[in-house]
Write a protein that holds these residues in place. Structure first.
Motif, PDB file in Angstrom:
ATOM      1  N   GLY A  41     -12.261  22.160 -78.285  1.00  0.00           N
ATOM      2  CA  GLY A  41     -13.360  21.555 -79.034  1.00  0.00           C
ATOM      3  C   GLY A  41     -12.913  20.423 -79.936  1.00  0.00           C
ATOM      4  N   ASP A  42     -11.648  20.434 -80.353  1.00  0.00           N
ATOM      5  CA  ASP A  42     -11.125  19.360 -81.198  1.00  0.00           C
ATOM      6  C   ASP A  42     -11.129  18.017 -80.473  1.00  0.00           C
ATOM      7  OD1 ASP A  42     -10.675  21.151 -83.247  1.00  0.00           O
ATOM      8  OD2 ASP A  42      -8.574  21.494 -82.711  1.00  0.00           O
ATOM      9  N   TYR A  43     -11.128  18.049 -79.137  1.00  0.00           N
ATOM     10  CA  TYR A  43     -11.110  16.821 -78.350  1.00  0.00           C
ATOM     11  C   TYR A  43     -12.502  16.449 -77.828  1.00  0.00           C
ATOM     12  CZ  TYR A  43      -6.029  17.219 -78.348  1.00  0.00           C
ATOM     13  OH  TYR A  43      -4.710  17.294 -78.739  1.00  0.00           O
ATOM     14  N   GLU A  44     -13.460  17.334 -77.993  1.00  0.00           N
ATOM     15  CA  GLU A  44     -14.767  17.101 -77.381  1.00  0.00           C
ATOM     16  C   GLU A  44     -15.882  16.887 -78.396  1.00  0.00           C
ATOM     17  OE1 GLU A  44     -15.465  19.973 -74.313  1.00  0.00           O
ATOM     18  OE2 GLU A  44     -13.728  19.276 -73.173  1.00  0.00           O
ATOM     19  N   GLY A  45     -15.508  16.765 -79.664  1.00  0.00           N
ATOM     20  CA  GLY A  45     -16.503  16.419 -80.671  1.00  0.00           C
ATOM     21  C   GLY A  45     -17.089  17.613 -81.400  1.00  0.00           C
ATOM     22  N   ILE A  46     -17.661  17.328 -82.572  1.00  0.00           N
ATOM     23  CA  ILE A  46     -18.159  18.378 -83.445  1.00  0.00           C
ATOM     24  C   ILE A  46     -19.320  19.153 -82.816  1.00  0.00           C
ATOM     25  CG2 ILE A  46     -19.730  16.809 -84.666  1.00  0.00           C
ATOM     26  CD1 ILE A  46     -17.762  19.781 -86.173  1.00  0.00           C
ATOM     27  N   LYS A  47     -20.146  18.466 -82.020  1.00  0.00           N
ATOM     28  CA  LYS A  47     -21.287  19.142 -81.391  1.00  0.00           C
ATOM     29  C   LYS A  47     -20.820  20.218 -80.419  1.00  0.00           C
ATOM     30  CE  LYS A  47     -25.691  18.211 -79.071  1.00  0.00           C
ATOM     31  NZ  LYS A  47     -26.595  17.164 -78.526  1.00  0.00           N
ATOM     32  N   VAL A  48     -19.834  19.888 -79.596  1.00  0.00           N
ATOM     33  CA  VAL A  48     -19.292  20.856 -78.632  1.00  0.00           C
ATOM     34  C   VAL A  48     -18.582  21.982 -79.369  1.00  0.00           C
ATOM     35  CG1 VAL A  48     -17.595  21.202 -76.792  1.00  0.00           C
ATOM     36  CG2 VAL A  48     -19.098  19.200 -76.755  1.00  0.00           C
ATOM     37  N   LYS A  49     -17.800  21.622 -80.394  1.00  0.00           N
ATOM     38  CA  LYS A  49     -17.031  22.628 -81.124  1.00  0.00           C
ATOM     39  C   LYS A  49     -17.952  23.656 -81.783  1.00  0.00           C
ATOM     40  CE  LYS A  49     -13.028  23.057 -84.177  1.00  0.00           C
ATOM     41  NZ  LYS A  49     -12.132  23.608 -83.151  1.00  0.00           N
ATOM     42  N   ILE A  50     -18.988  23.169 -82.444  1.00  0.00           N
ATOM     43  CA  ILE A  50     -19.934  24.092 -83.070  1.00  0.00           C
ATOM     44  C   ILE A  50     -20.729  24.849 -82.006  1.00  0.00           C
ATOM     45  CG2 ILE A  50     -22.009  24.209 -84.503  1.00  0.00           C
ATOM     46  CD1 ILE A  50     -20.875  21.972 -86.206  1.00  0.00           C
ATOM     47  N   GLY A  51     -21.052  24.162 -80.916  1.00  0.00           N
ATOM     48  CA  GLY A  51     -21.784  24.809 -79.829  1.00  0.00           C
ATOM     49  C   GLY A  51     -21.033  25.983 -79.219  1.00  0.00           C
ATOM     50  N   ASN A  52     -19.717  25.935 -79.282  1.00  0.00           N
ATOM     51  CA  ASN A  52     -18.891  27.022 -78.727  1.00  0.00           C
ATOM     52  C   ASN A  52     -18.663  28.166 -79.725  1.00  0.00           C
ATOM     53  OD1 ASN A  52     -18.491  25.770 -76.244  1.00  0.00           O
ATOM     54  ND2 ASN A  52     -16.654  24.691 -76.926  1.00  0.00           N
ATOM     55  N   SER A  53     -19.160  28.007 -80.951  1.00  0.00           N
ATOM     56  CA  SER A  53     -18.783  28.920 -82.028  1.00  0.00           C
ATOM     57  C   SER A  53     -19.193  30.374 -81.771  1.00  0.00           C
ATOM     58  CB  SER A  53     -19.360  28.439 -83.358  1.00  0.00           C
ATOM     59  OG  SER A  53     -20.766  28.325 -83.285  1.00  0.00           O
ATOM     60  N   TYR A  54     -20.407  30.581 -81.266  1.00  0.00           N
ATOM     61  CA  TYR A  54     -20.839  31.955 -81.010  1.00  0.00           C
ATOM     62  C   TYR A  54     -20.030  32.578 -79.871  1.00  0.00           C
ATOM     63  CZ  TYR A  54     -24.892  32.055 -84.143  1.00  0.00           C
ATOM     64  OH  TYR A  54     -25.718  32.070 -85.252  1.00  0.00           O
ATOM     65  N   THR A  55     -19.703  31.764 -78.868  1.00  0.00           N
ATOM     66  CA  THR A  55     -18.869  32.255 -77.761  1.00  0.00           C
ATOM     67  C   THR A  55     -17.498  32.676 -78.272  1.00  0.00           C
ATOM     68  OG1 THR A  55     -19.991  30.784 -76.200  1.00  0.00           O
ATOM     69  CG2 THR A  55     -17.857  31.664 -75.521  1.00  0.00           C
ATOM     70  N   ILE A  56     -16.949  31.866 -79.149  1.00  0.00           N
ATOM     71  CA  ILE A  56     -15.640  32.176 -79.741  1.00  0.00           C
ATOM     72  C   ILE A  56     -15.694  33.489 -80.509  1.00  0.00           C
ATOM     73  CG2 ILE A  56     -13.973  31.423 -81.499  1.00  0.00           C
ATOM     74  CD1 ILE A  56     -14.695  28.503 -80.611  1.00  0.00           C
ATOM     75  N   ARG A  57     -16.694  33.630 -81.364  1.00  0.00           N
ATOM     76  CA  ARG A  57     -16.816  34.865 -82.147  1.00  0.00           C
ATOM     77  C   ARG A  57     -17.016  36.076 -81.235  1.00  0.00           C
ATOM     78  NH1 ARG A  57     -18.984  36.193 -88.038  1.00  0.00           N
ATOM     79  NH2 ARG A  57     -18.672  38.440 -87.886  1.00  0.00           N
ATOM     80  N   ASN A  58     -17.818  35.928 -80.201  1.00  0.00           N
ATOM     81  CA  ASN A  58     -18.084  37.025 -79.275  1.00  0.00           C
ATOM     82  C   ASN A  58     -16.794  37.526 -78.628  1.00  0.00           C
ATOM     83  OD1 ASN A  58     -19.698  38.773 -77.486  1.00  0.00           O
ATOM     84  ND2 ASN A  58     -19.153  37.295 -75.899  1.00  0.00           N
ATOM     85  N   HIS A  59     -15.934  36.600 -78.205  1.00  0.00           N
ATOM     86  CA  HIS A  59     -14.686  37.011 -77.549  1.00  0.00           C
ATOM     87  C   HIS A  59     -13.699  37.618 -78.550  1.00  0.00           C
ATOM     88  CE1 HIS A  59     -15.292  35.854 -73.391  1.00  0.00           C
ATOM     89  NE2 HIS A  59     -15.960  34.795 -73.835  1.00  0.00           N
ATOM     90  N   LEU A  60     -13.717  37.141 -79.774  1.00  0.00           N
ATOM     91  CA  LEU A  60     -12.868  37.753 -80.802  1.00  0.00           C
ATOM     92  C   LEU A  60     -13.319  39.188 -81.090  1.00  0.00           C
ATOM     93  CD1 LEU A  60     -12.502  34.780 -83.311  1.00  0.00           C
ATOM     94  CD2 LEU A  60     -10.715  35.713 -81.822  1.00  0.00           C
ATOM     95  N   GLU A  61     -14.614  39.390 -81.151  1.00  0.00           N
ATOM     96  CA  GLU A  61     -15.137  40.738 -81.395  1.00  0.00           C
ATOM     97  C   GLU A  61     -14.818  41.673 -80.228  1.00  0.00           C
ATOM     98  OE1 GLU A  61     -19.222  39.810 -82.202  1.00  0.00           O
ATOM     99  OE2 GLU A  61     -18.887  39.656 -84.374  1.00  0.00           O
TER     100      GLU A  61
END
Length: 256
Positions: free
Chosen positions: A120-140
């Motif tokens: 996400g650091d290379y794909e912009g803030i919109k993509v990075k934030i858009g992935n946030s719930y997916t990231i949290r889901n996999h951490l959980e």
């Protein structure tokens, strides 16, 4: 195993042959143990060289370690910007493949989440934030599969810290992407960092640093200084440890 005790020379020849066959076969478990040893020693480049030989493996245990190894290599100060980007996407590909191969592997979920955030650091803030719930889901999911993995708990704390300090313009982006944008507080972040430390005390320099930073944000100077001092004094084995040491020193100076 192959020879009976019928003479010294036969035993000697058999031992040499056994060692040769063992080295030639190079069982998967032996490689994994060697990889974990190199990781514990901070031998980032040697570790990557060892694991990249197994990049076509269908074993999630190899693949998530390769994702971690590629990411760690990308973090080295000697790596060029172009190489860093290539390694970041390479790490994500390995993590994604590890998850595809074994959904029950907690480490595959963890490293998928980490590498997705990095991309996400290379794909912009919109993509990075858009992935946030997916990231949290996999951490959980990683924590559910292995509640004793302090690193997954730490990263979930970091997720909370990042959203607690989200800039106003980033919050506006989040509001556009989600009907209910992700939110978090420094108190939530602190709780995860403390839980990680409870599970595995002194396991990670960054967790000590984030405890100090969380207490700073909550205006608890005494506790902030305590944890920042621990981060400063943590043995600097990896490149990240060195960066943590530097940041802890700078923050302690600010605290006076």
């Amino acid at each position: 195993m192959f020879f009976t005790n019928t003479g010294g020379e036969i035993m000697k020849t058999g031992s040499i042959l056994l060692l040769y066959l063992t080295a030639s076969l190079c069982p998967a478990q032996e490689v994994l143990e060697q990889a974990d040893y190199l990781y514990s020693c901070g031998e980032t480049q040697k570790l990557h060289q060892l694991l990249v030989r197994h990049k076509d493996s269908d074993d999630a245990e190899f693949l998530w370690r390769l994702a971690r190894g590629s990411r760690d290599l990308a973090l080295l100060s000697s790596i060029s910007a172009d190489e860093k980007k290539r390694l970041t996407y390479e790490a994500f590909d390995y993590a994604k493949k590890a998850l595809e191969k074994n959904q029950a592997c907690f480490a595959a979920h963890k490293w998928f989440a980490i590498c997705l955030s990095d991309v996400g650091d290379y794909e912009g803030i919109k993509v990075k934030i858009g992935n946030s719930y997916t990231i949290r889901n996999h951490l959980e999911q990683a924590i559910e599969l292995n509640p004793k993995d302090a690193t997954s708990i730490h990263i979930l704390g970091y997720w909370c810290f990042a959203f607690a300090e989200l800039a106003w313009y980033q919050r506006k982006v989040a509001a556009v992407i989600f009907a209910s944008p992700p939110t978090a507080t420094y108190e939530e972040a602190l709780a995860f960092f403390l839980k990680a430390e409870e599970v595995d005390p002194n396991f990670y320099s960054k967790n000590l640093l984030m405890l100090g930073k969380s207490y700073m944000m909550l205006s608890d100077v005494k506790r902030a200084a305590l944890w920042l001092a621990k981060a400063r004094d943590y043995p600097a084995v990896t490149e990240e440890d060195k960066q943590v040491h530097k940041e802890a020193l700078e923050l302690l100076k600010k605290l006076g």
